[in-house]
Design an enzyme around this catalytic site. Sequence first.
Site, PDB file in Angstrom:
ATOM      1  N   ARG A 128       0.841  -1.189   0.000  1.00 33.72           N
ATOM      2  CA  ARG A 128       0.000   0.000   0.000  1.00 33.72           C
ATOM      3  C   ARG A 128       0.876   1.238   0.000  1.00 33.72           C
ATOM      4  NH1 ARG A 128      -5.285  -1.066  -1.044  1.00 33.72           N
ATOM      5  NH2 ARG A 128      -5.596   1.057  -0.293  1.00 33.72           N
ATOM      6  N   VAL A 129       0.430   2.239  -0.734  1.00 32.13           N
ATOM      7  CA  VAL A 129       1.277   3.429  -0.752  1.00 32.13           C
ATOM      8  C   VAL A 129       1.215   4.192   0.553  1.00 32.13           C
ATOM      9  CG1 VAL A 129       1.570   3.795  -3.209  1.00 32.13           C
ATOM     10  CG2 VAL A 129      -0.479   4.631  -2.087  1.00 32.13           C
ATOM     11  N   ASP A 130       0.219   3.896   1.335  1.00 32.65           N
ATOM     12  CA  ASP A 130       0.224   4.527   2.656  1.00 32.65           C
ATOM     13  C   ASP A 130       1.386   3.962   3.474  1.00 32.65           C
ATOM     14  OD1 ASP A 130      -1.492   2.246   2.409  1.00 32.65           O
ATOM     15  OD2 ASP A 130      -3.214   3.622   2.553  1.00 32.65           O
ATOM     16  N   ASP A 131       1.975   2.879   2.991  1.00 30.80           N
ATOM     17  CA  ASP A 131       3.092   2.260   3.687  1.00 30.80           C
ATOM     18  C   ASP A 131       4.435   2.608   3.060  1.00 30.80           C
ATOM     19  OD1 ASP A 131       1.069  -0.693   3.952  1.00 30.80           O
ATOM     20  OD2 ASP A 131       1.286   0.965   5.365  1.00 30.80           O
ATOM     21  N   VAL A 132       4.416   3.494   2.103  1.00 27.98           N
ATOM     22  CA  VAL A 132       5.691   3.854   1.492  1.00 27.98           C
ATOM     23  C   VAL A 132       6.449   4.794   2.417  1.00 27.98           C
ATOM     24  CG1 VAL A 132       6.758   5.211  -0.350  1.00 27.98           C
ATOM     25  CG2 VAL A 132       5.080   3.443  -0.890  1.00 27.98           C
TER      26      VAL A 132
END
Length: 692
Positions: free
Chosen positions: A560-564
Site C-alpha cells: 500500500r502506498v500509505d506504507d511507502v
Amino acid sequence: TTNHLRHVDSLTISPSGAGNISHLNAVILGEALASEEDDLIFPSDEFSRQALVPSSAKYLEMYKRSVEDPAGFWSDIALRFHWKAKWGEPVYSENLDARKGTVKIEWFKGGITNICYNCLDRNVEAGNGSNVALYWEGNDPGSDCSLTYSQLLEKVCQLANYLKDIGVRRGDAVVIYLPMIMELPITMLACARIGAVHSVVFAGFSADSLAQRIMDCKPKVILTCNAVKRGSKVICLKDIADAAMVESAKNGVPVDVCVTYGNQSVLNRESTNWKEGRDIWWQDVVPKYPTTCHVEWVDAEDPLFLLYTSGSTGKPKGVLHTTGGYMVYTATTFKYAFDYKSTDIYWCTADCGWITGHSYVTYGPLLNGATVVIFEGAPNYPDSGRCWSIVDKYKVSIFYTAPTLVRSLMRDGNEFVTRYSRKSLRILGSVGEPINPSAWRWFFNVVGESKCPISDTWWQTETGGFMITPLPGAWPQKPGSATFPFFGVQPVIVDEKGVEIEGECSGYLCIKHSWPGAFRTLYGDHERYETTYFKPFAGYYFTGDGCSRDKDGYYWLTGRVDDVINVSGHRIGTAEVESALVSHPHCVEAAVVGFEHEVKGQGIYAFVTLVEGVPPSEELRKNLILTVRNQIGAFAAPDKIHWAPGLPKTRSGKIMRRILRKIASGQLDELGDTSTLADPSVVDQLIALSDC
Ligand code: 6R9
C-alpha cells in the site's frame, strides 16, 4: 537446457500493460532474460502443453483483443452463461473521470440473468448434478460431509423459499454472520436466487463491527449460528450477534428476524441465549420448504452483494458489486489463472467473510462447475500438517492461500509438509499481500516440489476478481512478481502528479478503463467512492498500491502506498525491506514502518520475528541490517530493529501497520482500537520489548 531455450524463444514480446497497444510489440527479450536466468522459473513443457493458455504468444493474442475490443471479447465469454434476455447496446459504458461528471461503470446493462441459476441449475441441467460441488472439512479431523450440485441446489432452494416467505424481497439487504459451514455459501446463493443483496460479515468480527455494518445496510434478516469451534476454542457467535443487535436497535435499526443454525455438537439449544419472537432455529423451519424455487431474474446491473472493507478513516466502506459483470469476470479469472480443468479439485483457504471467499470459494469456482473444498478450522490444528493432510484426503489439485500462512508453515519446518504425499497438487496460488521471494521459493520447492506454478494473484475487494496474475504455463515466473495483467485489465503506473510513466519504473498503480468485475459504488456514499478512488489521479481508478515494472514488463506490487517510506528522498516500499529481512535464515517475518527522523525525514523501523529458538543478539541485529544494505542499498538499512515475538494481525492475516507506526513513534497512548486483532495480547508483548 532445451526447455529454457524453447521458452525464451516463444517469449519474444512483453506487454507493458500500459493500454497503448504499440507497447505490446516493444520489448525484445531473449538476452535480457538469459542474463537473469536465476530469477526465472519456467513451467515444464508437459505443463505448458496441457495449459489453457500454453504460451506467451497465445496470452498476447488474447490480451490484445481484450483491450482493443473489450465489448467483443467479454460478450463472447458472457454468451456462455445463461441469460433470460440479452444485454443491450453498448455492451458497457463508463466514466472514470470525475471532472466529466458522475463516475459510472456499467456492463451488460439490460441483460437479464441470475448468478445462482448460473452456478447451480445450469450445471445440473448440463448433466453434472451428481458431481460434488462442496466438500466440507470440519474443524476436527474426521468431521466432514459433501453436497453434489443437485443437493446444493435443493438446499439453496429451501432457504430461498423460506426467506421469501418471511418477506425478503428483491433488493433487500441480508446480513450473514456465519463461520465456514455449508450454510454460508448456501445462504449467499439463496440470497442471489431471490435477488436479495447479501452482506457477509466475517465471523471473527466483534459485536461492535457487526453492529456498525447492520446499521449501515439495515438488513431484513440476519443469519447466524449458535457456536463454532476453531482450533480448540469454542466461539459463541450467537452471543456476539445478540450484542450487535442490541447495539443496532439502540441506534434505531432493530433486526426483526435472526435465523440461527444450531451447531448441536458444539452447543446445545438449551444453552443458547434466545430472544423469543426474533430468533428462529434454522433446522426448525428451513427443511420444511420445497426443494425447488423460482428464480428472480435480475438486471446485470442489479446489486449482488455488499462487502465492507476498511479504509483510511474509521468508517468501513460498503463495496457494492453488481450481478452480470461480476459473474462473467470471476468465472473467467478463475478459469484462466488456475488453468481450471473439470478433473481438478480446488481448495481456497480463505473464509467467505472476505472477498476471496466470495469470488474464489463461492462464485468463480461454482460458475465453472468445479468441486470445491471448504474448511471450517484453523490451518495449524491439530498440527501444522493439517493443510497437507486435507490436500491428500481430497486429492486437491489447486491450492490457493495467503503468504502469511505460507510463512508460518515455513517456520514450523519441512517435516510437516514432507510427511504427506501432496501428489495431487498441480497449481498453487497466493493472495492478500506481496509474497516475498523466500516464501515463494519455499512454497514452490517444498510444497509443490518444483512442479507447480504459483499464481500470485493481485487484486482487491474493489476489483471483484484478479487483476494482475500469472497464467500458469504461459510465462516463466519471477518469484515475488504477480507478472502480467489479466485480459481486459490496463494497469498504468503514474507519478505523484498522475502522469503515466512508461517502461521500467515505479510509482502508483492505477487502472485505465473499466473491467466487468469492478465495484460500482460505495453503498450509500457515491461521493466517497469518487473521492477515494477516482479523484487522486483524474481519469483512473487508483488502487492505493505502489508498483514497479521491470525491464521485461513484469509487475511487482510493493504494498500500500500509505506504507511507502521516504528516506532521504528515496522512496522505499515497506514490502521491499521486509522481503530482504525475511530472506535472512533467522528471520521468519518482518513488518516495516516509517517514523519521523531528524535528518532523513523518515527512518525505517523494523519489527522482526525470529525463527523459533533463535535468541536475539547484537550480532544478529547487525547482520539483519547488513542483509538489507546488501539487497536494496544503504539508504534502505533499518534504523531500528524491534524484536517481535508476534505481529499484530487482523483475522484475515493482514499486519496492522497503524499500530506498529504508533509503537514505533512511541505514541503508546494512541494505539486506537485493537479489538479486531487476531490476538490483541501481541501488542502488550511488543510494548514490553520496546527499546531492547
Ligand atoms: C484480494 C484481497 C487488497 C490489498 C491490495 C494489496 C494487497 C492482495 C496481493 C496484494 C501483492 C498480491 N494484495 N493481493 N499485494 N500481491 N498478490 O486481498 O483484497 O482484502 O481488499 O486487499 O491487498 O495491497 O491493495 P483486499
